[in-house]
Design an enzyme around this catalytic site. Structure first.
Site, PDB file in Angstrom:
ATOM      1  N   ASP A  92       0.798  -1.235   0.000  1.00  0.00           N
ATOM      2  CA  ASP A  92       0.000   0.000   0.000  1.00  0.00           C
ATOM      3  C   ASP A  92       0.826   1.280   0.000  1.00  0.00           C
ATOM      4  O   ASP A  92       0.293   2.350   0.190  1.00  0.00           O
ATOM      5  CB  ASP A  92      -0.993  -0.017   1.167  1.00  0.00           C
ATOM      6  N   GLU A  93       2.110   1.148  -0.260  1.00  0.00           N
ATOM      7  CA  GLU A  93       2.986   2.291  -0.054  1.00  0.00           C
ATOM      8  C   GLU A  93       4.099   2.321  -1.098  1.00  0.00           C
ATOM      9  O   GLU A  93       4.678   1.276  -1.402  1.00  0.00           O
ATOM     10  CB  GLU A  93       3.645   2.045   1.291  1.00  0.00           C
TER      11      GLU A  93
HETATM   12  N1  DCP Z   1      -0.753  -4.251   8.017  1.00  0.00           N
HETATM   13  C1  DCP Z   1      -0.715  -5.444   8.730  1.00  0.00           C
HETATM   14  N2  DCP Z   1      -0.170  -5.474   9.990  1.00  0.00           N
HETATM   15  C2  DCP Z   1       0.331  -4.345  10.547  1.00  0.00           C
HETATM   16  C3  DCP Z   1       0.306  -3.137   9.830  1.00  0.00           C
HETATM   17  C4  DCP Z   1      -0.253  -3.126   8.553  1.00  0.00           C
HETATM   18  O1  DCP Z   1      -1.167  -6.473   8.225  1.00  0.00           O
HETATM   19  N3  DCP Z   1       0.855  -4.384  11.775  1.00  0.00           N
HETATM   20  C5  DCP Z   1      -1.377  -4.239   6.672  1.00  0.00           C
HETATM   21  C6  DCP Z   1      -2.816  -3.805   6.750  1.00  0.00           C
HETATM   22  C7  DCP Z   1      -2.820  -2.409   6.230  1.00  0.00           C
HETATM   23  C8  DCP Z   1      -1.646  -2.390   5.287  1.00  0.00           C
HETATM   24  O2  DCP Z   1      -0.717  -3.337   5.803  1.00  0.00           O
HETATM   25  O3  DCP Z   1      -4.047  -2.090   5.609  1.00  0.00           O
HETATM   26  C9  DCP Z   1      -1.005  -1.025   5.171  1.00  0.00           C
HETATM   27  O4  DCP Z   1      -0.443  -0.618   6.395  1.00  0.00           O
HETATM   28  P1  DCP Z   1      -0.503   0.877   6.906  1.00  0.00           P
HETATM   29  O5  DCP Z   1       0.393   0.972   8.076  1.00  0.00           O
HETATM   30  O6  DCP Z   1      -0.304   1.829   5.779  1.00  0.00           O
HETATM   31  O7  DCP Z   1      -1.987   1.008   7.465  1.00  0.00           O
HETATM   32  P2  DCP Z   1      -3.330   1.338   6.726  1.00  0.00           P
HETATM   33  O8  DCP Z   1      -3.144   1.561   5.265  1.00  0.00           O
HETATM   34  O9  DCP Z   1      -4.309   0.271   7.061  1.00  0.00           O
HETATM   35  O10 DCP Z   1      -3.807   2.652   7.442  1.00  0.00           O
HETATM   36  P3  DCP Z   1      -3.297   4.160   7.250  1.00  0.00           P
HETATM   37  O11 DCP Z   1      -4.481   4.910   6.741  1.00  0.00           O
HETATM   38  O12 DCP Z   1      -2.897   4.605   8.619  1.00  0.00           O
HETATM   39  O13 DCP Z   1      -2.165   4.120   6.282  1.00  0.00           O
HETATM   40 MG    MG Z   2      -1.651   2.855   4.567  1.00  0.00          MG
END
Ligand code: DCP
Ligand code: MG
Length: 366
Positions: free
Chosen positions: A109-110
């Protein structure tokens, strides 16, 4: 700052990625607290991510699912569908490619993008970031946040500042002030332990770090000290690396006593082969070169390798070949303290799938 023209770096990070994909694909989840991850009923389930609705209740990534349920009893728990996330990730990358080929994915996602030169001659990194965010919303019904700056470090911190669906630009003239006000735990490579150590030393922000000489920082934090010295001055020359070649994937084990019995060694190799195979399949990799690493009781290390024209695919082949390689190194002068198996040479011959962005990152971390 140097007189060389500044680079234009964008860091894009999807908002509540897994949860947003679930909400998009199941409209009954829209506007509701969604938790993607392990079930709160079973043991050891953890939250992968939570929708912003669930985050209001204090639900966070990596939190035990049980605890998440206590904080937000009305939350809907959803099992991860990695194929759907991978597909969304691929689509996001297609959007990036309209602007640049200098794309460095950090996870599904990054990604960092270097748009110093962009394919459409837009020239403005802010405009490009806006267009990318709009395309993600319009075409994928997902949202992303973006950070725009002249280096990776600042761009990454910036993308987190106006989440969700926010764009933050930190231009050269604002970098110094920005870095000075940054809390130490936001610095790259500062884990909880280092952050606590810094606070004990009275170092709370970038401004505190900036007062120390490079020698002083090195003395306190080792090699990373030099990195802190530069980064706190806004200097981060790390390039955006489009596709980092995956070198190898390994599993190894150090024994509690030195092995001398070949049967025991073979049994250990079989176990290690299984471990390495699990990792390979998790990261969708297959290698054509296998290497067995042997560390003697006196810490001397030898390796034995063999390459094949076809990738080794089954646990059985990997295990058999590893045992043959071990046998080729016998007799051993000393007991064996550690055995390891690694696979490398992942090339794309035989139309092997390219390792996913996630795999690449995990391998770098490894
Ligand atoms: N992820 C995971 N376990 C974690 C952190 C993240 O499985 N400890 C997965 C789920 C997230 C994805 O990776 O959806 C992307 O991580 P991010 O840290 O970017 O978190 P999000 O995209 O979910 O939220 P944000 O809006 O804060 O970026
Ligand atoms: Mg994210």
């Amino acid at each position: 700052m140097s007189s060389a023209p500044h680079r234009k770096i964008i860091h894009i990070d999807m908002d509540a990625f897994y949860a947003s994909v679930e909400q998009r694909d199941n409209p009954s989840y829209l506007g509701k607290p969604i938790i993607v991850g392990g079930s709160p009923e079973g043991r050891g389930g953890v939250v992968a991510t939570a929708s912003y609705e669930a985050r209001k209740f204090g639900v966070r990534s990596a939190m035990p699912s049980k605890q998440a349920q206590q904080r937000c009893p009305q939350a809907i728990f959803v099992k991860p569908r990695f194929d759907a996330y991978k597909e969304a990730s691929r689509q996001i990358r297609e959007i990036f490619k309209r602007y640049t080929d200098l794309i460095e994915p950090l996870s599904l996602d990054e990604a960092y993008l270097d748009v110093t030169e962009d394919k459409q001659n837009i020239h403005s990194a802010i405009t490009i970031a806006e267009q990318i965010m709009k395309a993600i919303t319009d075409e994928l019904q997902l949202t992303a946040s973006a950070g725009v700056s002249i280096n990776k470090f600042v761009a990454k911190i910036a993308s987190d500042m106006k989440k969700p669906n926010g764009l933050t630009f930190i231009g050269p003239s604002r970098i110094a002030g920005f870095m000075e006000s940054l809390p130490v735990e936001k610095f790259f490579g500062v884990g909880k332990v280092t952050a606590a150590k810094m606070k004990n030393m009275g170092l709370h922000t970038g401004a505190d770090l900036k007062k120390l000489s490079e020698a002083d920082l090195r003395q306190r934090f080792g090699k990373t000290g030099s990195f802190f010295y530069k980064i706190v001055r806004g200097i981060d020359e790390r390039p955006v690396q489009p596709y980092r070649e995956t070198k190898s994937l390994a599993a190894e084990d150090t024994f509690s006593y030195d092995l001398t019995n070949p049967e025991e060694m073979n049994a250990e190799l079989e176990r290690i082969a299984l471990l390495v195979c699990n990792r390979l399949s998790r990261y969708q990799l297959r290698g054509r070169t296998i290497t067995v690493k042997i560390k003697y009781a006196d810490f001397r290390i030898i390796t034995r390798s063999r390459s094949f024209t076809e990738p080794l695919s089954s646990t059985e082949t990997i295990s058999q070949t590893a045992k043959a390689l071990l046998a080729s190194a016998m007799p051993f002068e000393k007991g064996i303290r550690l055995l390891g198996i690694s696979l490398s040479n992942f090339g794309e011959r035989n139309s092997l799938p390219r390792p996913s962005a996630e795999a690449i990152q995990l391998l770098i971390d490894y």
